[in-house]
Design a protein around this motif. Structure first.
Motif, PDB file in Angstrom:
ATOM      1  N   SER A 135       0.841  -1.191   0.000  1.00  0.00           N
ATOM      2  CA  SER A 135       0.000   0.000   0.000  1.00  0.00           C
ATOM      3  C   SER A 135       0.881   1.248   0.000  1.00  0.00           C
ATOM      4  CB  SER A 135      -0.900   0.004   1.239  1.00  0.00           C
ATOM      5  OG  SER A 135      -1.709   1.146   1.247  1.00  0.00           O
ATOM      6  N   TYR A 136       0.439   2.266  -0.712  1.00  0.00           N
ATOM      7  CA  TYR A 136       1.201   3.500  -0.829  1.00  0.00           C
ATOM      8  C   TYR A 136       0.393   4.662  -0.257  1.00  0.00           C
ATOM      9  CZ  TYR A 136       4.011   0.744  -4.056  1.00  0.00           C
ATOM     10  OH  TYR A 136       4.790  -0.238  -4.610  1.00  0.00           O
ATOM     11  N   LEU A 137       1.080   5.514   0.477  1.00  0.00           N
ATOM     12  CA  LEU A 137       0.479   6.720   1.033  1.00  0.00           C
ATOM     13  C   LEU A 137       0.683   7.843   0.023  1.00  0.00           C
ATOM     14  CD1 LEU A 137      -0.917   7.723   3.651  1.00  0.00           C
ATOM     15  CD2 LEU A 137       1.367   8.408   4.468  1.00  0.00           C
ATOM     16  N   VAL A 138      -0.414   8.493  -0.382  1.00  0.00           N
ATOM     17  CA  VAL A 138      -0.360   9.437  -1.498  1.00  0.00           C
ATOM     18  C   VAL A 138      -1.041  10.744  -1.122  1.00  0.00           C
ATOM     19  CG1 VAL A 138      -0.851   9.762  -3.959  1.00  0.00           C
ATOM     20  CG2 VAL A 138      -0.511   7.455  -3.060  1.00  0.00           C
ATOM     21  N   GLY A 139      -0.433  11.856  -1.506  1.00  0.00           N
ATOM     22  CA  GLY A 139      -1.030  13.165  -1.319  1.00  0.00           C
ATOM     23  C   GLY A 139      -1.516  13.742  -2.634  1.00  0.00           C
ATOM     24  N   GLN A 140      -2.476  14.644  -2.552  1.00  0.00           N
ATOM     25  CA  GLN A 140      -2.969  15.352  -3.724  1.00  0.00           C
ATOM     26  C   GLN A 140      -2.708  16.841  -3.536  1.00  0.00           C
ATOM     27  OE1 GLN A 140      -4.183  14.486  -6.747  1.00  0.00           O
ATOM     28  NE2 GLN A 140      -4.177  16.691  -7.165  1.00  0.00           N
ATOM     29  N   TRP A 141      -2.031  17.458  -4.504  1.00  0.00           N
ATOM     30  CA  TRP A 141      -1.704  18.887  -4.440  1.00  0.00           C
ATOM     31  C   TRP A 141      -2.351  19.544  -5.646  1.00  0.00           C
ATOM     32  CZ3 TRP A 141       3.081  20.582  -1.504  1.00  0.00           C
ATOM     33  CH2 TRP A 141       3.215  21.970  -1.486  1.00  0.00           C
ATOM     34  N   GLY A 142      -3.441  20.251  -5.419  1.00  0.00           N
ATOM     35  CA  GLY A 142      -4.201  20.862  -6.503  1.00  0.00           C
ATOM     36  C   GLY A 142      -5.607  20.296  -6.551  1.00  0.00           C
ATOM     37  N   THR A 143      -6.589  21.192  -6.674  1.00  0.00           N
ATOM     38  CA  THR A 143      -7.994  20.748  -6.646  1.00  0.00           C
ATOM     39  C   THR A 143      -8.775  21.313  -7.822  1.00  0.00           C
ATOM     40  OG1 THR A 143      -8.518  22.582  -5.131  1.00  0.00           O
ATOM     41  CG2 THR A 143      -8.048  20.422  -4.139  1.00  0.00           C
ATOM     42  N   GLY A 144      -8.085  21.552  -8.943  1.00  0.00           N
ATOM     43  CA  GLY A 144      -8.767  21.915 -10.176  1.00  0.00           C
ATOM     44  C   GLY A 144      -9.382  20.672 -10.799  1.00  0.00           C
ATOM     45  N   PRO A 145      -9.797  20.737 -12.068  1.00  0.00           N
ATOM     46  CA  PRO A 145     -10.417  19.569 -12.710  1.00  0.00           C
ATOM     47  C   PRO A 145      -9.553  18.309 -12.649  1.00  0.00           C
ATOM     48  CG  PRO A 145     -10.774  21.523 -14.035  1.00  0.00           C
ATOM     49  CD  PRO A 145      -9.841  21.930 -12.937  1.00  0.00           C
ATOM     50  N   ALA A 146      -8.257  18.437 -12.970  1.00  0.00           N
ATOM     51  CA  ALA A 146      -7.384  17.259 -12.915  1.00  0.00           C
ATOM     52  C   ALA A 146      -7.209  16.787 -11.481  1.00  0.00           C
ATOM     53  CB  ALA A 146      -6.026  17.569 -13.543  1.00  0.00           C
ATOM     54  N   GLY A 147      -7.084  17.727 -10.534  1.00  0.00           N
ATOM     55  CA  GLY A 147      -6.902  17.359  -9.134  1.00  0.00           C
ATOM     56  C   GLY A 147      -8.100  16.624  -8.564  1.00  0.00           C
ATOM     57  N   ARG A 148      -9.296  17.080  -8.907  1.00  0.00           N
ATOM     58  CA  ARG A 148     -10.499  16.400  -8.402  1.00  0.00           C
ATOM     59  C   ARG A 148     -10.642  15.011  -9.028  1.00  0.00           C
ATOM     60  NH1 ARG A 148     -12.401  21.645  -9.225  1.00  0.00           N
ATOM     61  NH2 ARG A 148     -13.689  21.053 -11.002  1.00  0.00           N
ATOM     62  N   SER A 149     -10.291  14.883 -10.291  1.00  0.00           N
ATOM     63  CA  SER A 149     -10.316  13.558 -10.919  1.00  0.00           C
ATOM     64  C   SER A 149      -9.270  12.644 -10.294  1.00  0.00           C
ATOM     65  CB  SER A 149     -10.055  13.684 -12.424  1.00  0.00           C
ATOM     66  OG  SER A 149     -11.106  14.369 -13.071  1.00  0.00           O
ATOM     67  N   SER A 150      -8.107  13.208  -9.999  1.00  0.00           N
ATOM     68  CA  SER A 150      -7.063  12.425  -9.333  1.00  0.00           C
ATOM     69  C   SER A 150      -7.527  11.957  -7.961  1.00  0.00           C
ATOM     70  CB  SER A 150      -5.791  13.273  -9.209  1.00  0.00           C
ATOM     71  OG  SER A 150      -4.778  12.588  -8.533  1.00  0.00           O
ATOM     72  N   LEU A 151      -8.180  12.840  -7.218  1.00  0.00           N
ATOM     73  CA  LEU A 151      -8.706  12.468  -5.906  1.00  0.00           C
ATOM     74  C   LEU A 151      -9.680  11.297  -6.014  1.00  0.00           C
ATOM     75  CD1 LEU A 151      -9.461  15.736  -3.888  1.00  0.00           C
ATOM     76  CD2 LEU A 151      -8.061  13.793  -3.167  1.00  0.00           C
ATOM     77  N   ALA A 152     -10.581  11.374  -6.976  1.00  0.00           N
ATOM     78  CA  ALA A 152     -11.556  10.290  -7.143  1.00  0.00           C
ATOM     79  C   ALA A 152     -10.847   8.964  -7.425  1.00  0.00           C
ATOM     80  CB  ALA A 152     -12.519  10.633  -8.277  1.00  0.00           C
ATOM     81  N   ALA A 153      -9.806   9.015  -8.258  1.00  0.00           N
ATOM     82  CA  ALA A 153      -9.067   7.792  -8.573  1.00  0.00           C
ATOM     83  C   ALA A 153      -8.283   7.283  -7.365  1.00  0.00           C
ATOM     84  CB  ALA A 153      -8.125   8.051  -9.748  1.00  0.00           C
ATOM     85  N   LEU A 154      -7.702   8.199  -6.598  1.00  0.00           N
ATOM     86  CA  LEU A 154      -6.959   7.802  -5.397  1.00  0.00           C
ATOM     87  C   LEU A 154      -7.867   7.143  -4.371  1.00  0.00           C
ATOM     88  CD1 LEU A 154      -4.696  10.957  -4.888  1.00  0.00           C
ATOM     89  CD2 LEU A 154      -3.928   8.673  -5.527  1.00  0.00           C
ATOM     90  N   LEU A 155      -9.029   7.754  -4.151  1.00  0.00           N
ATOM     91  CA  LEU A 155      -9.946   7.230  -3.140  1.00  0.00           C
ATOM     92  C   LEU A 155     -10.498   5.866  -3.533  1.00  0.00           C
ATOM     93  CD1 LEU A 155     -11.896  10.502  -2.215  1.00  0.00           C
ATOM     94  CD2 LEU A 155     -10.154   9.326  -0.850  1.00  0.00           C
ATOM     95  N   GLY A 156     -10.548   5.593  -4.834  1.00  0.00           N
ATOM     96  CA  GLY A 156     -11.110   4.325  -5.281  1.00  0.00           C
ATOM     97  C   GLY A 156     -10.095   3.226  -5.512  1.00  0.00           C
ATOM     98  N   HIS A 157      -8.820   3.509  -5.255  1.00  0.00           N
ATOM     99  CA  HIS A 157      -7.779   2.513  -5.547  1.00  0.00           C
ATOM    100  C   HIS A 157      -7.472   1.692  -4.293  1.00  0.00           C
ATOM    101  CE1 HIS A 157      -4.164   0.619  -7.001  1.00  0.00           C
ATOM    102  NE2 HIS A 157      -4.294   1.213  -8.179  1.00  0.00           N
ATOM    103  N   PRO A 158      -7.536   0.366  -4.382  1.00  0.00           N
ATOM    104  CA  PRO A 158      -7.338  -0.469  -3.180  1.00  0.00           C
ATOM    105  C   PRO A 158      -5.918  -0.443  -2.618  1.00  0.00           C
ATOM    106  CG  PRO A 158      -7.499  -1.829  -5.148  1.00  0.00           C
ATOM    107  CD  PRO A 158      -7.850  -0.445  -5.571  1.00  0.00           C
ATOM    108  N   ASP A 159      -4.930  -0.020  -3.410  1.00  0.00           N
ATOM    109  CA  ASP A 159      -3.543  -0.022  -2.943  1.00  0.00           C
ATOM    110  C   ASP A 159      -3.051   1.362  -2.527  1.00  0.00           C
ATOM    111  OD1 ASP A 159      -3.268  -2.710  -3.293  1.00  0.00           O
ATOM    112  OD2 ASP A 159      -2.315  -2.565  -5.260  1.00  0.00           O
ATOM    113  N   LEU A 160      -3.921   2.369  -2.570  1.00  0.00           N
ATOM    114  CA  LEU A 160      -3.499   3.738  -2.278  1.00  0.00           C
ATOM    115  C   LEU A 160      -4.306   4.308  -1.115  1.00  0.00           C
ATOM    116  CD1 LEU A 160      -3.227   5.154  -5.919  1.00  0.00           C
ATOM    117  CD2 LEU A 160      -1.489   3.946  -4.580  1.00  0.00           C
ATOM    118  N   GLU A 161      -3.598   4.997  -0.229  1.00  0.00           N
ATOM    119  CA  GLU A 161      -4.239   5.650   0.917  1.00  0.00           C
ATOM    120  C   GLU A 161      -3.988   7.148   0.827  1.00  0.00           C
ATOM    121  OE1 GLU A 161      -3.829   5.977   5.791  1.00  0.00           O
ATOM    122  OE2 GLU A 161      -2.796   4.367   4.704  1.00  0.00           O
TER     123      GLU A 161
END
Length: 338
Positions: free
Chosen positions: A2-28
């Motif tokens: 499992s990998y601990l991951v941060g998100q920096w930026g909350t524009g369109p790409a950042g929000r899409s990245s957040l959705a993908a991070l939250l839905g990935h079983p190997d990422l926290e």
């Protein structure tokens, strides 16, 4: 792992990245940094538009995120005042970075030398890896894989097709503007800055010593009023960035954008069954052509974000330094099949 991951930026790409991070079983998710005051204090799940509350709220202060020492940060904050400084701060803390905000770093050897030295120093200080990605493997990995099936290669061409009528895309592409006005996206030097690194990356891995990288563009008027776009104003845009060898374009990245599918019928048509997608063409012996339908045409921010999140494990395990998709193991949909 499992990998601990941060998100920096909350524009369109950042929000899409957040959705993908939250839905990935190997990422926290370790934390969220925003440069938009409107998003400060908002739960990550709300920003992502999915899932139950995470109790992780976006903040304008990056210190709490970096204090958690995540393996990787997805950096998508293109409107930050000091993008390079932010990325260096992350790298120096010992955290890897995968980003889409400095297009020149798609091909580090041709990027600004001072910028490259600064980032390499940050990578060395923190012992971290940094990867800058374009939106689609059609621009880098796939052309090179296809070229490996040729006895000889005479030319490579990658075309992206879009058909966009939303206000944001219209403004960026200049739709509705007068034909005598050069749209912002193709102002002199702009296409080469944005897409030239992809051309140079392909040239490097094909061992082609380019003489120059050039740009061209074409405009097409609306044949009639289309919504708010008046007849005779801009409704189609085509531009090319080409690597030139001995006076001949040998590696070309092309974008064909239409307001409506029937605009500019004399331009290349998108893959069958859609209004967008990619085409990869290898002029060689034998020739190859691959048509791809995918999300990049309809939602480029989401396509970029998904690719970035898929790259997290490779970046987390990579040696320190600046990387490209061709210096790391393939990014796959590992653990996505359910």
């Amino acid at each position: 792992m499992s990998y601990l991951v941060g998100q920096w930026g909350t524009g369109p790409a950042g929000r899409s990245s957040l959705a993908a991070l939250l839905g990935h079983p190997d990422l926290e998710l370790a934390g969220v940094v925003t440069v938009d005051p409107r998003h400060a204090g908002v739960d990550a799940a709300e920003l992502a538009g999915s899932g139950r509350p995470t109790r992780i709220r976006a903040t304008e202060d990056p210190a709490p995120l970096l204090a958690r020492r995540p393996h990787v940060v997805c950096h998508t904050a293109s409107r930050s005042r000091d993008v390079a400084g932010e990325i260096c701060r992350i790298l120096e803390s010992g955290t890897g970075v995968v980003s889409d905000v400095l297009p020149a770093l798609v091909h580090p050897p041709s990027a600004d030398r001072a910028l490259v030295r600064r980032l390499r120093s940050a990578c060395a200080t923190g012992g971290a890896a940094c990867l800058t990605l374009g939106p689609s493997p059609a621009n880098d990995v796939l052309p090179l894989l296809l070229s490996g099936g040729c006895l000889r290669v005479h030319g490579v061409k990658v075309t992206r097709f879009t058909c966009r009528d939303d206000p944001e895309a219209a403004a960026r592409l200049g739709f509705g503007g007068p034909l005598g006005h050069r749209p912002r996206i193709v102002r002199p030097g702009g296409p080469v800055r944005a897409w030239g690194p992809v051309v140079r990356l392909l040239a490097e891995h094909l061992a082609v010593p380019l003489d120059e990288v050039s740009e061209t563009y074409e405009l097409c008027p609306a044949p009639e009023d289309i919504g708010s776009v008046a007849k005779g104003t801009l409704a189609g845009l085509r531009f090319q960035v080409s690597g030139v060898l001995r006076g001949r374009p040998v590696i070309t990245v092309e974008h064909v954008a239409r307001l409506r599918a029937d605009i500019a019928p004399h331009w290349p048509a998108p893959p069958p069954g859609g209004t967008g997608g990619h085409r990869v063409e290898i002029d060689g012996e034998p020739p190859w052509r691959m048509d791809l339908a995918g999300p990049a045409a309809a939602d480029p921010a989401a396509a970029t974000a998904l690719r970035m999140v898929s790259a997290v494990p490779a970046v987390a395990e990579a040696p320190p330094g600046l990387h490209t998709p061709l210096t790391l193991p393939p990014f796959t949909g590992r653990r996505r099949l359910r």
